[in-house]
Design an enzyme around this catalytic site. Structure first.
Site, mmCIF file in Angstrom:
data_model
loop_
_atom_site.group_PDB
_atom_site.id
_atom_site.type_symbol
_atom_site.label_atom_id
_atom_site.label_comp_id
_atom_site.label_asym_id
_atom_site.label_seq_id
_atom_site.Cartn_x
_atom_site.Cartn_y
_atom_site.Cartn_z
ATOM 1 N N GLY A 48 32.479 36.513 -16.972
ATOM 2 C CA GLY A 48 31.206 36.956 -17.519
ATOM 3 C C GLY A 48 30.706 38.311 -17.062
ATOM 4 N N GLU A 102 27.352 39.224 -10.391
ATOM 5 C CA GLU A 102 27.358 38.063 -11.304
ATOM 6 C C GLU A 102 26.736 38.435 -12.639
ATOM 7 O OE1 GLU A 102 28.243 35.135 -11.982
ATOM 8 O OE2 GLU A 102 28.238 33.772 -10.281
ATOM 9 N N ASP A 103 27.131 37.739 -13.681
ATOM 10 C CA ASP A 103 26.470 37.899 -14.973
ATOM 11 C C ASP A 103 25.135 37.157 -14.985
ATOM 12 O OD1 ASP A 103 27.745 35.432 -14.739
ATOM 13 O OD2 ASP A 103 28.585 35.422 -16.754
ATOM 14 N N ASP A 106 22.325 30.477 -12.741
ATOM 15 C CA ASP A 106 21.651 29.371 -13.426
ATOM 16 C C ASP A 106 21.182 28.375 -12.361
ATOM 17 O OD1 ASP A 106 20.951 27.325 -15.164
ATOM 18 O OD2 ASP A 106 22.814 27.268 -16.253
ATOM 19 N N LYS A 134 17.961 32.676 -14.063
ATOM 20 C CA LYS A 134 17.060 31.677 -14.663
ATOM 21 C C LYS A 134 16.311 31.014 -13.513
ATOM 22 C CE LYS A 134 20.270 30.418 -18.403
ATOM 23 N NZ LYS A 134 21.131 29.342 -18.915
ATOM 24 N N PHE A 156 20.019 29.029 -23.184
ATOM 25 C CA PHE A 156 21.414 29.450 -23.189
ATOM 26 C C PHE A 156 21.549 30.831 -23.838
ATOM 27 C CE2 PHE A 156 25.788 29.589 -24.724
ATOM 28 C CZ PHE A 156 26.450 29.283 -23.547
ATOM 29 N N ASP A 163 29.724 34.111 -22.801
ATOM 30 C CA ASP A 163 30.358 33.492 -23.968
ATOM 31 C C ASP A 163 29.699 32.190 -24.394
ATOM 32 O OD1 ASP A 163 31.322 31.962 -21.675
ATOM 33 O OD2 ASP A 163 32.708 31.047 -23.097
ATOM 34 N N ARG A 169 31.637 37.352 -26.014
ATOM 35 C CA ARG A 169 31.618 38.209 -24.815
ATOM 36 C C ARG A 169 31.549 39.689 -25.172
ATOM 37 N NH1 ARG A 169 32.711 34.966 -20.401
ATOM 38 N NH2 ARG A 169 34.215 33.304 -20.696
#
Ligand code: 5GP
Length: 181
Positions: A48, A102-103, A106, A134, A156, A163, A169
């Site tokens: 990601g 990191e992308d 969560d 988040k 989401f 993705d 992506r």
């Protein structure tokens, strides 16, 4: 394009590429100040983070090293919290300054695991730079999470490296799943 369809899911625009790039530039400036004369190692978490990592590193002017790891832990649209394994972690992190890229964070389970693995090598410092966070999904505070691009709601998202079932992506903007009303 403000709305897109990927397989069974409709998505609407959340963050445009311009906006992402501006924020990335600011994070880069901050990192250049914080890591002056320290030669950090940036470790991107695949898959990601690949676009964010590329754009972020173009803003970095301090001397640095770059690596990637891959963690298998996530399937479909819900985080399972089950961590399998980290692949490709560099083995020479002793007394180095590490920045994990990191992308998205969560629940934070993936990051907790990666941080623990890296700390086994006794680095000088570990910080995390995540494009997205988040906050409402985070299970416990992560003190290493120092640089965050955008805080988003518990929904989401897809695009700019992220993705949905392997797709999306390559999208340059970030989209959120539309809720059925
Ligand atoms: P965590 O362990 O923090 O719950 O999940 C982190 C990983 O789950 C991220 O690196 C990412 O791969 C995936 N993930 C979490 N939320 C999303 C999301 O909204 N969209 C996508 N595409 N992946 C997500």
């Amino acid at each position: 394009m403000n709305t897109i369809q990927i397989e069974d899911k409709a998505f609407e625009i959340l963050l445009e590429n311009d906006n992402i790039c501006k924020r990335t530039r600011l994070i880069g400036i901050q990192l250049n100040v914080d890591y002056e004369n320290r030669c950090p190692i940036f470790i991107g978490v695949l898959n990601g983070s690949f676009l964010f990592m590329a754009d972020l590193l173009k803003e970095i002017t301090v001397s640095c090293e770059v690596g990637f790891i891959k963690v298998s832990s996530y399937e479909g649209a819900e985080s399972s919290g089950k961590i399998k394994q980290a692949f490709g972690l560099p083995t020479d992190l002793f007394e180095r300054d590490i920045i994990i890229v990191e992308d998205i964070v969560d629940t934070g389970f993936t990051l907790d695991y990666i941080i623990a693995e890296i700390k086994k090598q006794e680095p000088a410092s570990v910080k995390v730079c995540s494009l997205l966070l988040k906050p409402k999904a985070l299970k416990a505070p992560i003190e290493e999470l120092e640089y965050v691009g955008f805080e988003i709601a518990n929904e989401f998202v897809v695009g700019y490296g992220l993705d949905y079932n392997g797709l999306g992506r390559n999208l340059k903007d970030i989209y959120r799943a539309k809720t059925v009303s």
